[in-house]
Write an enzyme that holds these catalytic residues in place. Structure first.
Site, mmCIF file in Angstrom:
data_model
loop_
_atom_site.group_PDB
_atom_site.id
_atom_site.type_symbol
_atom_site.label_atom_id
_atom_site.label_comp_id
_atom_site.label_asym_id
_atom_site.label_seq_id
_atom_site.Cartn_x
_atom_site.Cartn_y
_atom_site.Cartn_z
ATOM 1 N N LYS A 11 63.770 -44.033 2.507
ATOM 2 C CA LYS A 11 62.307 -44.130 2.457
ATOM 3 C C LYS A 11 61.684 -43.003 1.625
ATOM 4 C CE LYS A 11 62.005 -46.722 6.782
ATOM 5 N NZ LYS A 11 61.320 -46.888 8.094
ATOM 6 N N TYR A 51 57.917 -56.105 5.451
ATOM 7 C CA TYR A 51 57.618 -55.763 6.846
ATOM 8 C C TYR A 51 56.704 -56.795 7.514
ATOM 9 C CZ TYR A 51 59.864 -51.147 6.766
ATOM 10 O OH TYR A 51 60.781 -50.115 6.731
ATOM 11 N N PHE A 59 50.716 -49.899 13.730
ATOM 12 C CA PHE A 59 51.272 -48.991 12.719
ATOM 13 C C PHE A 59 51.463 -49.662 11.351
ATOM 14 C CE2 PHE A 59 54.919 -50.806 15.042
ATOM 15 C CZ PHE A 59 55.689 -51.297 14.006
ATOM 16 N N ARG A 87 73.314 -48.910 12.142
ATOM 17 C CA ARG A 87 72.226 -48.578 13.078
ATOM 18 C C ARG A 87 72.622 -47.348 13.897
ATOM 19 N NH1 ARG A 87 67.065 -51.221 12.606
ATOM 20 N NH2 ARG A 87 66.730 -50.052 14.503
ATOM 21 N N THR A 93 64.602 -45.419 16.111
ATOM 22 C CA THR A 93 63.388 -45.458 15.279
ATOM 23 C C THR A 93 62.595 -44.153 15.408
ATOM 24 O OG1 THR A 93 63.288 -47.831 15.732
ATOM 25 C CG2 THR A 93 61.301 -46.805 14.802
ATOM 26 N N ARG A 104 68.327 -40.124 10.918
ATOM 27 C CA ARG A 104 66.919 -39.946 11.288
ATOM 28 C C ARG A 104 66.686 -38.623 12.010
ATOM 29 N NH1 ARG A 104 65.585 -46.276 12.853
ATOM 30 N NH2 ARG A 104 64.675 -46.823 10.830
ATOM 31 N N ASN A 114 60.572 -42.006 8.942
ATOM 32 C CA ASN A 114 61.870 -41.774 9.581
ATOM 33 C C ASN A 114 63.055 -41.914 8.622
ATOM 34 O OD1 ASN A 114 61.795 -44.509 9.352
ATOM 35 N ND2 ASN A 114 62.006 -44.965 11.525
ATOM 36 N N HIS A 117 65.770 -47.064 6.409
ATOM 37 C CA HIS A 117 65.735 -48.386 7.034
ATOM 38 C C HIS A 117 67.140 -48.944 7.113
ATOM 39 C CE1 HIS A 117 64.772 -52.665 7.659
ATOM 40 N NE2 HIS A 117 65.690 -52.910 6.732
ATOM 41 N N GLU A 128 67.073 -59.586 3.399
ATOM 42 C CA GLU A 128 66.589 -58.351 2.780
ATOM 43 C C GLU A 128 67.367 -58.045 1.505
ATOM 44 O OE1 GLU A 128 65.145 -56.510 7.077
ATOM 45 O OE2 GLU A 128 66.763 -55.512 6.003
HETATM 46 P P1 IDP Z 1 63.492 -49.779 12.838
HETATM 47 O O1 IDP Z 1 63.208 -49.282 11.437
HETATM 48 O O2 IDP Z 1 64.247 -48.757 13.659
HETATM 49 O O3 IDP Z 1 64.166 -51.139 12.866
HETATM 50 P P2 IDP Z 1 61.048 -51.126 13.581
HETATM 51 O O4 IDP Z 1 60.543 -51.283 14.981
HETATM 52 O O5 IDP Z 1 61.605 -52.336 12.896
HETATM 53 O O6 IDP Z 1 62.089 -49.921 13.584
HETATM 54 O O7 IDP Z 1 59.824 -50.555 12.718
HETATM 55 C C1 IDP Z 1 59.871 -50.556 11.322
HETATM 56 C C2 IDP Z 1 59.363 -49.221 10.813
HETATM 57 O O8 IDP Z 1 57.975 -49.082 11.166
HETATM 58 C C3 IDP Z 1 60.017 -47.977 11.448
HETATM 59 O O9 IDP Z 1 61.249 -47.653 10.852
HETATM 60 C C4 IDP Z 1 58.956 -46.926 11.224
HETATM 61 O O10 IDP Z 1 58.954 -46.464 9.860
HETATM 62 C C5 IDP Z 1 57.675 -47.725 11.463
HETATM 63 N N1 IDP Z 1 57.231 -47.654 12.855
HETATM 64 C C6 IDP Z 1 57.722 -48.327 13.918
HETATM 65 N N2 IDP Z 1 57.078 -48.005 15.060
HETATM 66 C C7 IDP Z 1 56.137 -47.101 14.702
HETATM 67 C C8 IDP Z 1 55.130 -46.388 15.439
HETATM 68 O O11 IDP Z 1 54.977 -46.516 16.661
HETATM 69 N N3 IDP Z 1 54.342 -45.539 14.710
HETATM 70 C C9 IDP Z 1 54.471 -45.377 13.361
HETATM 71 N N4 IDP Z 1 55.385 -46.030 12.641
HETATM 72 C C10 IDP Z 1 56.219 -46.872 13.302
HETATM 73 MG MG MG Z 2 63.458 -52.995 12.191
#
Ligand code: IDP
Ligand code: MG
Length: 144
Positions: A11, A51, A59, A87, A93, A104, A114, A117, A128
């Site tokens: 990212k 997304y 968010f 993962r 996350t 992360r 974070n 991805h 993807e």
């Molecule tokens: P993941 O990347 O671990 O699969 P997802 O729930 O799919 O997590 O969320 C996608 C991305 O959205 C996260 O990697 C993060 O960058 C962002 N994100 C998810 N939840 C939050 C939040 O509560 N606050 C801010 N950003 C978030």
């Molecule tokens: Mg995800």
């Protein structure tokens, strides 16, 4: 035989902070082969499409702004159990909940920023990977 792959994006915060190299080293050291890779600046439309599943979440708008704030590095990665193992390598996350030694935990600046991805299912990895790479930009397919 190794027919497992996943899709990853380093990212904008990690690319900006010059962490692309260290993250790639961790990925290779964890046994992943890089099958495709490119650095790109996502358009707003591309980030929204990528997304889409999160549209409407609180968010979402911030996430789109962040993901288009600078170049990212997109990759297709293969190894046995690629999905699950990747993962595990990236961690939770929320970096404050991520295990020590995960990408992360080491490189995230916040839940949003974070660092990386990783696809959450083989079905999404296929979608993807196809979103970012043509057949001719992919190497080392399937068996090795
Ligand atoms: P993941 O990347 O671990 O699969 P997802 O729930 O799919 O997590 O969320 C996608 C991305 O959205 C996260 O990697 C993060 O960058 C962002 N994100 C998810 N939840 C939050 C939040 O509560 N606050 C801010 N950003 C978030
Ligand atoms: Mg995800």
């Amino acid at each position: 035989m190794n027919n497992d792959f996943t899709f990853a994006i380093i990212k904008p915060n990690a690319v900006k902070n010059k962490k692309t190299g260290p993250i790639l080293a961790m990925i290779n050291d964890a046994g992943f082969r890089i099958c495709a890779m490119k650095m790109i600046l996502l358009t707003k439309q591309q980030a929204q499409a990528f997304y889409r599943v999160h549209s409407g979440r609180p968010f979402y708008d911030g996430l789109i702004e962040f993901m288009t704030s600078g170049p990212v590095v997109a990759m297709i990665l293969s190894r046995e159990n690629a999905l699950e193992e990747f993962r595990r390598l990236i961690g939770e996350t929320d970096p404050s909940k991520a295990e020590s030694g995960t990408i992360r935990k080491i490189f995230a600046s916040s839940v949003q920023m974070n660092a990386i991805h990783g696809s959450d299912s083989q079905e999404n990895a296929i979608k993807e990977a196809a979103f970012f790479f043509s057949e001719f930009e992919r190497f080392y397919p399937v068996e090795e």
